[in-house]
Write a protein that holds these residues in place. Structure first.
Motif, PDB file in Angstrom:
ATOM      1  N   SER A  22       0.829  -1.207   0.000  1.00 19.40           N
ATOM      2  CA  SER A  22       0.000   0.000   0.000  1.00 19.40           C
ATOM      3  C   SER A  22       0.862   1.255   0.000  1.00 19.40           C
ATOM      4  O   SER A  22       1.835   1.350   0.758  1.00 19.40           O
ATOM      5  CB  SER A  22      -0.896  -0.005   1.250  1.00 19.40           C
ATOM      6  N   VAL A  23       0.449   2.239  -0.803  1.00 18.32           N
ATOM      7  CA  VAL A  23       1.180   3.510  -0.802  1.00 18.32           C
ATOM      8  C   VAL A  23       1.021   4.208   0.546  1.00 18.32           C
ATOM      9  O   VAL A  23       1.809   5.100   0.893  1.00 18.32           O
ATOM     10  CB  VAL A  23       0.683   4.460  -1.924  1.00 18.32           C
ATOM     11  N   LYS A  24       0.008   3.814   1.294  1.00 21.74           N
ATOM     12  CA  LYS A  24      -0.248   4.449   2.589  1.00 21.74           C
ATOM     13  C   LYS A  24       0.656   3.900   3.698  1.00 21.74           C
ATOM     14  O   LYS A  24       0.649   4.405   4.799  1.00 21.74           O
ATOM     15  CB  LYS A  24      -1.698   4.221   3.003  1.00 21.74           C
ATOM     16  N   CYS A  25       1.353   2.798   3.408  1.00 20.45           N
ATOM     17  CA  CYS A  25       2.137   2.136   4.454  1.00 20.45           C
ATOM     18  C   CYS A  25       3.592   2.599   4.399  1.00 20.45           C
ATOM     19  O   CYS A  25       4.277   2.393   3.402  1.00 20.45           O
ATOM     20  CB  CYS A  25       2.044   0.623   4.265  1.00 20.45           C
ATOM     21  N   SER A  26       4.052   3.229   5.487  1.00 17.68           N
ATOM     22  CA  SER A  26       5.453   3.673   5.490  1.00 17.68           C
ATOM     23  C   SER A  26       6.347   2.684   6.240  1.00 17.68           C
ATOM     24  O   SER A  26       7.539   2.564   5.961  1.00 17.68           O
ATOM     25  CB  SER A  26       5.564   5.060   6.122  1.00 17.68           C
ATOM     26  N   LYS A  27       5.746   1.980   7.208  1.00 16.17           N
ATOM     27  CA  LYS A  27       6.551   1.040   8.001  1.00 16.17           C
ATOM     28  C   LYS A  27       5.592  -0.024   8.536  1.00 16.17           C
ATOM     29  O   LYS A  27       4.465   0.283   8.919  1.00 16.17           O
ATOM     30  CB  LYS A  27       7.202   1.818   9.154  1.00 16.17           C
ATOM     31  N   ILE A  28       6.031  -1.284   8.531  1.00 18.79           N
ATOM     32  CA  ILE A  28       5.149  -2.332   9.028  1.00 18.79           C
ATOM     33  C   ILE A  28       5.860  -3.187  10.071  1.00 18.79           C
ATOM     34  O   ILE A  28       7.001  -3.604   9.868  1.00 18.79           O
ATOM     35  CB  ILE A  28       4.544  -3.158   7.856  1.00 18.79           C
ATOM     36  N   TYR A  29       5.171  -3.369  11.200  1.00 12.71           N
ATOM     37  CA  TYR A  29       5.648  -4.250  12.266  1.00 12.71           C
ATOM     38  C   TYR A  29       4.698  -5.435  12.346  1.00 12.71           C
ATOM     39  O   TYR A  29       3.510  -5.309  12.024  1.00 12.71           O
ATOM     40  CB  TYR A  29       5.582  -3.547  13.624  1.00 12.71           C
ATOM     41  N   CYS A  30       5.212  -6.565  12.828  1.00  8.07           N
ATOM     42  CA  CYS A  30       4.322  -7.694  13.071  1.00  8.07           C
ATOM     43  C   CYS A  30       4.707  -8.351  14.397  1.00  8.07           C
ATOM     44  O   CYS A  30       5.876  -8.644  14.638  1.00  8.07           O
ATOM     45  CB  CYS A  30       4.408  -8.704  11.931  1.00  8.07           C
ATOM     46  N   SER A 302      -7.264  -4.044  -5.148  1.00 17.37           N
ATOM     47  CA  SER A 302      -7.440  -2.794  -4.395  1.00 17.37           C
ATOM     48  C   SER A 302      -6.496  -2.770  -3.202  1.00 17.37           C
ATOM     49  O   SER A 302      -5.918  -3.788  -2.831  1.00 17.37           O
ATOM     50  CB  SER A 302      -8.884  -2.678  -3.917  1.00 17.37           C
ATOM     51  N   ASP A 303      -6.410  -1.592  -2.596  1.00 20.16           N
ATOM     52  CA  ASP A 303      -5.499  -1.367  -1.473  1.00 20.16           C
ATOM     53  C   ASP A 303      -6.177  -1.807  -0.168  1.00 20.16           C
ATOM     54  O   ASP A 303      -7.098  -1.151   0.323  1.00 20.16           O
ATOM     55  CB  ASP A 303      -5.165   0.139  -1.450  1.00 20.16           C
ATOM     56  N   LEU A 304      -5.708  -2.922   0.388  1.00 20.67           N
ATOM     57  CA  LEU A 304      -6.335  -3.468   1.595  1.00 20.67           C
ATOM     58  C   LEU A 304      -6.271  -2.488   2.771  1.00 20.67           C
ATOM     59  O   LEU A 304      -7.238  -2.334   3.520  1.00 20.67           O
ATOM     60  CB  LEU A 304      -5.657  -4.788   1.990  1.00 20.67           C
ATOM     61  N   LEU A 305      -5.126  -1.816   2.899  1.00 17.46           N
ATOM     62  CA  LEU A 305      -4.976  -0.893   4.031  1.00 17.46           C
ATOM     63  C   LEU A 305      -5.992   0.248   3.916  1.00 17.46           C
ATOM     64  O   LEU A 305      -6.602   0.660   4.906  1.00 17.46           O
ATOM     65  CB  LEU A 305      -3.533  -0.357   4.071  1.00 17.46           C
ATOM     66  N   ASP A 306      -6.206   0.710   2.690  1.00 19.10           N
ATOM     67  CA  ASP A 306      -7.200   1.762   2.448  1.00 19.10           C
ATOM     68  C   ASP A 306      -8.604   1.262   2.839  1.00 19.10           C
ATOM     69  O   ASP A 306      -9.358   1.974   3.504  1.00 19.10           O
ATOM     70  CB  ASP A 306      -7.147   2.149   0.955  1.00 19.10           C
ATOM     71  N   ILE A 307      -8.922   0.031   2.446  1.00 24.50           N
ATOM     72  CA  ILE A 307     -10.257  -0.519   2.775  1.00 24.50           C
ATOM     73  C   ILE A 307     -10.417  -0.607   4.300  1.00 24.50           C
ATOM     74  O   ILE A 307     -11.445  -0.222   4.857  1.00 24.50           O
ATOM     75  CB  ILE A 307     -10.457  -1.926   2.141  1.00 24.50           C
TER      76      ILE A 307
END
Ligand code: AMP
Ligand code: GLY
Length: 433
Positions: A22-30, A302-307
């Motif tokens: 996603s273009v909205k995601c700058s950093k991801i942790y899990c 589609s962009d899951l993070l956006d949804i």
């Protein structure tokens, strides 16, 4: 956005994989993640049900958006706690997660909303339960009310099976408080499928249909597992049936809850039995399916993070979701012996070979980095029952199956077990069988 995904399975790997695009995601942790997730997200050593530690981590690390994979933290109220601190989190609150956490809550809600489901009665006393069962025809299904890690449902074909299921739950209390109440439900006959939607409390975005394979051996034989493979779409769900399920199952539930002042935000997963009398609900889950998600995410354009962000903000109205029309198949490679006792620590070989394969994605579940000093970066070992989800798209279902098993053949670990028939039912249905 700085995103935290909670969980450690193949489902969470697929979610991290999709969210990281996603273009909205700058950093991801899990948290806690696994050996495969570690390649695309920063893994955090906190268990998925340690709600207080997760909350502290999210605050300390300025997490903008949290996505909850498994059901336990939802039922424990992780959403309530994050929201209380002003943090954005995707999923239903504890009251609504009861749609998965309490079979009695789910069945009562279905009754109220007029959703087609098997007839049932609830009991906390074995004598009354047996008296009721004596008035019914076998088979009957006994379900513990609470969460039992997928083990709380017994389809009883004989009186003895029924007696022992009820005794173990109500008398021996093998599931503790989760089995202090049970329901006895009529047995439904048909083909199962999963209908998963994302809801903002009022509007929904449906995911593509899918089908899980719960039994350990080919031909749906042997014990139940967490799922040995999945494919999407599920041909048993025709377009007409899909619409019918959305109209007679999903919206009635969402609307009834909204009317009661409890808008349902998050994933609503309906486990459906397609019977000769139409679709009936077997269960609801409050989260994405595992392994269905592994077969659905590669198809989502589609962009899951956006949804998910829109769902949390109550802003899904008019959203149009886009899909890759190609089918997707995901096969679970499991440790020999699973779902019973199995060994861990086997070296996994062949993954590099699959990375060059077109339209193949590998989602990890029970893997972690090995500790052999010299090449510790490269060594990957098994650390759970379900180890890898080998996933492939194809121009049609047969091609997706072929691509998937082609990749499966490249991978090896000691005592590896997998089903050879994932997707076969979709093919026989297409051929009119
Ligand atoms: P549940 O957790 O309620 O979905 O139950 C787990 C599995 O048990 C389902 O996926 C079905 O295979 C089976 N099952 C549950 N309820 C019924 C039912 N009423 N009739 C037949 N099979 C059922
Ligand atoms: N695939 C079944 C589940 O996620 O509950």
């Amino acid at each position: 956005m700085r995103v935290l995904v909670i969980g450690s399975g193949g489902r969470e790997h697929a979610l991290c994989w999709k969210i990281s695009q996603s273009v909205k995601c700058s950093k991801i942790y899990c948290a806690p993640g696994n050996g495969g997730i570690a390649k695309i997200a920063e893994t955090v050593n906190i268990e998925s049900d340690d709600v207080d530690k997760l909350l502290k981590f999210a605050k300390d690390n300025k997490i903008d958006f949290t996505v909850v994979g498994p059901e336990v933290p939802l039922v424990k109220g992780i959403v309530d706690k994050f929201q209380k601190e002003g943090l954005k989190i995707f999923g239903p609150n504890a009251k609504l997660a009861a749609i998965e956490g309490s079979k009695i809550f789910a069945k009562s809600l279905m009754k109220k909303a007029g959703v087609p489901t098997a007839d049932f009665r609830e009991f906390d006393n074995i004598d009354e339960a047996l008296k009721y069962a004596a008035t019914k025809k076998l088979p009957l299904v006994v379900k513990a009310d609470g969460l039992c890690a997928g083990k709380g449902v017994v389809v009883c074909k004989t009186k003895d099976e029924l007696q022992s299921a009820l005794e173990s739950m109500l008398v021996d209390k093998v599931f503790g408080p989760a089995g202090e109440k049970v329901i006895i439900e009529d047995c439904l006959v048909g083909e199962e499928a999963s209908i998963i939607v994302i809801s903002d409390g009022k509007n929904i975005v449906p995911m593509a249909s899918s089908q899980d394979h719960k039994r350990i051996f080919d031909g749906d034989m042997g014990s139940n597992t967490g799922g040995m493979g999945a494919y999407s779409p599920a041909p048993v769900i025709t377009n007409e049936l899909f619409k019918k399920i959305i109209d007679t199952v999903i919206y009635p539930v969402i609307n009834t809850l909204a009317k009661d002042g409890m808008p349902y935000k998050g994933v609503l997963y309906a486990g459906i039995m397609v019977t000769k009398d139409g679709p009936f609900v077997l269960e609801f889950n409050a989260r994405f399916g595992d392994p269905e998600t592994q077969a659905i995410m590669p198809r989502l354009r589609s962009d899951l993070l956006d949804i998910m962000e829109r769902a949390v903000n109550g802003n899904l109205g008019g959203y149009s979701v886009e899909w890759d029309p190609r089918p997707c198949v995901s096969v679970v490679l499991a440790s020999g012996g699973y779902p019973k006792k199995y060994d861990k620590g086997m070296e996994i070989k062949g993954l590099e070979e699959t990375s060059a394969m077109k339209d193949v994605m590998i989602f990890h579940a029970g893997t972690r980095k090995g500790r052999r000093a010299a090449d510790s970066d490269k060594l990957l070992i098994t650390s759970g029952g379900r180890v890898l989800n080998i996933t492939a798209l194809g121009d049609d279902m047969q091609k997706a199956i072929d691509n998937c098993y082609n990749a499966v053949r490249a991978i090896h670990f000691d005592k590896m077990h997998y089903r050879r028939d994932i997707g076969a039912r979709a093919i026989s249905r297409k051929l009119g069988a």
